[in-house]
Design an enzyme around this catalytic site. Sequence first.
Site, mmCIF file in Angstrom:
data_model
loop_
_atom_site.group_PDB
_atom_site.id
_atom_site.type_symbol
_atom_site.label_atom_id
_atom_site.label_comp_id
_atom_site.label_asym_id
_atom_site.label_seq_id
_atom_site.Cartn_x
_atom_site.Cartn_y
_atom_site.Cartn_z
ATOM 1 N N ASN A 86 -16.441 -52.999 6.851
ATOM 2 C CA ASN A 86 -16.673 -53.650 5.186
ATOM 3 C C ASN A 86 -16.105 -52.806 4.567
ATOM 4 O O ASN A 86 -16.175 -51.327 4.223
ATOM 5 C CB ASN A 86 -18.140 -53.653 4.982
ATOM 6 N N ASN A 401 -25.720 -56.968 -0.030
ATOM 7 C CA ASN A 401 -24.423 -55.891 1.025
ATOM 8 C C ASN A 401 -23.392 -55.330 -0.463
ATOM 9 O O ASN A 401 -24.451 -55.598 -1.433
ATOM 10 C CB ASN A 401 -24.403 -56.011 2.290
ATOM 11 N N SER A 402 -23.075 -55.326 0.317
ATOM 12 C CA SER A 402 -20.920 -54.871 -0.565
ATOM 13 C C SER A 402 -20.796 -55.800 -1.729
ATOM 14 O O SER A 402 -20.393 -55.079 -2.632
ATOM 15 C CB SER A 402 -20.161 -54.335 0.193
ATOM 16 N N THR A 403 -20.989 -56.832 -1.390
ATOM 17 C CA THR A 403 -20.759 -57.892 -2.724
ATOM 18 C C THR A 403 -21.340 -58.054 -4.419
ATOM 19 O O THR A 403 -20.343 -57.868 -5.053
ATOM 20 C CB THR A 403 -20.862 -59.227 -1.901
ATOM 21 N N TYR A 404 -22.430 -56.887 -4.100
ATOM 22 C CA TYR A 404 -22.978 -57.344 -5.020
ATOM 23 C C TYR A 404 -22.118 -55.876 -6.371
ATOM 24 O O TYR A 404 -22.294 -55.870 -7.109
ATOM 25 C CB TYR A 404 -24.313 -56.450 -4.825
#
Length: 598
Positions: A86, A401-404
């Site tokens: 990611n 997940n990493s979109t935050y």
Amino acid sequence: MDTMLMRILVSTIVVSLLIFIILLIKKLLNNHMTVKAQYHIWYFLGIPILATILPWNNFHFVEGTQYLKSLLFFHRDAPSMSKGMNGVDAFQEPNSDLLLDFTVSVNKSTPDFVYHTFFTVWVIGVVLFVVAAVYSNYQIYQMKKSSVALHNQKLNELLEVCKELVGVKSNVRLRETSSITSPITVGIFQPYIFLPSKTLEAFSINELKYVFLHELHHHKSKDLVVNYIMWMFSIIYWFNPVVWYAIKRIRIDRELACDASVLNLLDESGHIEYGHTIIRFADKKYDRTLEQFAPGIGGTKKQIKQRIQRIANFSSDSLLLKWKSKVICSVLGIVVLFLAPITTVIASPDDVYQFSGKKAVYEDLSSYFKGYKGSFVLYDPSKNQYQIYNREMSEQRISPNSTYKIYSALFALESNVISTNNNNQVWDGKIYPYEEWNQNQNLATALGRSVNWYFQNTDREVGRKQLQDYFHKIKYGNEDLSGNLDSYWMESSLKISPIEQVQLLVQLEENQWGFKAENIKAVNKAILIDEQKNGRLYGKTGTGMINGKNVNGWFIGFVEKGEDRFYFAINIQNKDGHAQGSKAAEIAKQILDHKKIY
């Protein structure tokens, strides 16, 4: 699955606690409450179920419940440094690394088959109890069909007199049947009183008067409704012995309250005759399942003995006793109101975003999702229209997940933890699974490489309370930060739906939250992925990895074409571990290309 089990677990705790409180009150304050009040306080058990449909998130009770959630094992998953995928790229310039995956695995100490086993057992129990309930109601239906209407004029006149005495205006049908051994009342909307066969021969008119008064009071007190609610409890909490004990006590208290209502209509000699009538129905009741839904005058010998003792000691309720009962019930009501928000975990409106569906066009894009479950949401502000694939999953909240990190970066800038001109973070020397992480970072590289430690550091400096305020302010998904501060966004407490992801991107672009324009601009620049002659692509991937398997892949962003913008979010899921953010991005780009957007 674990979320569902958590709801059941927490609701069981809340309901059990409430039952213990009620039993304690009855034990300690028995002499300070009327018989009716001792029955009516059980009504508070219905509030936890009512709480499941109330919008508690609109109130400010949620933080307290989130603390409880943080104590449970479901949010104690610790991230491990196993390898996954990611990622993103550089500041001010297109960053193709944003389409890569750098992620860490979240370890779940409890294997999924444990959740599945418990859930399956619970569902089997629920199904069996639902079948039993349906069968009981079928028995009642059959009894109605096979029963004989009583046209005895004297008897029907007696019933009318009793109805007037009790205050019942409904048309109560009188039937005789051989299916029962004790009179019962059924029918919420079309009430019936069923008498056992040969009752007319065995009982005097005076005794039948007491039977009618008792059954009519059940109808007037809506005891049949209470019976159905009790069965709802039985179905949901069939495994909980505390609930079964409570139901048993409710039945006893119901009959005692009904007796008290009848006795209030009679003189002292009537009390004795009423008691004698009840004794004749001792041990002639709970021999059929249908009677769980149908209250009646009979009962077990033990119950009849308790009722006779109450009848013998009966005296009308004093005004003081009535007032004390009201005070006790009011205090209990306040306690329940404090407990009820906890059951928001059961109600869990936070797991699904309620999208109106207005201005949405639903389309079939399944050909792009081969091998994956997922959804795609596209919003065109110029037409104020959504295009959505898979409505159900587009409203389902899942870990961002990493979109935050888009918003983590924004919050760090707004809190002055970092600034647009000074956002460097020094690598602490700890070896992470990606070489790209093992070096100093700035905001651009941290977003580009999806560096966890960078945003964990800024989150800690911003602080949980300030972060929580920000998440509340922008209404980010379920706004639940009860998980570990370093990982609440990684398959933990924080969840958001694809539709909400798109809505937040629109609100971010329009700066509807009143943040500093330069901070929003800095974040947007950091998530610029590609620039072509037909537009610019901005976005951020995210991958959820559990026990080494990629189960949840995100790609969210927008396409800028001159003055136009198209906002999108895609989520894919795969139980075999192939749901990566990079794969989600690949599918999204195919769809955007097909739609001639990018």
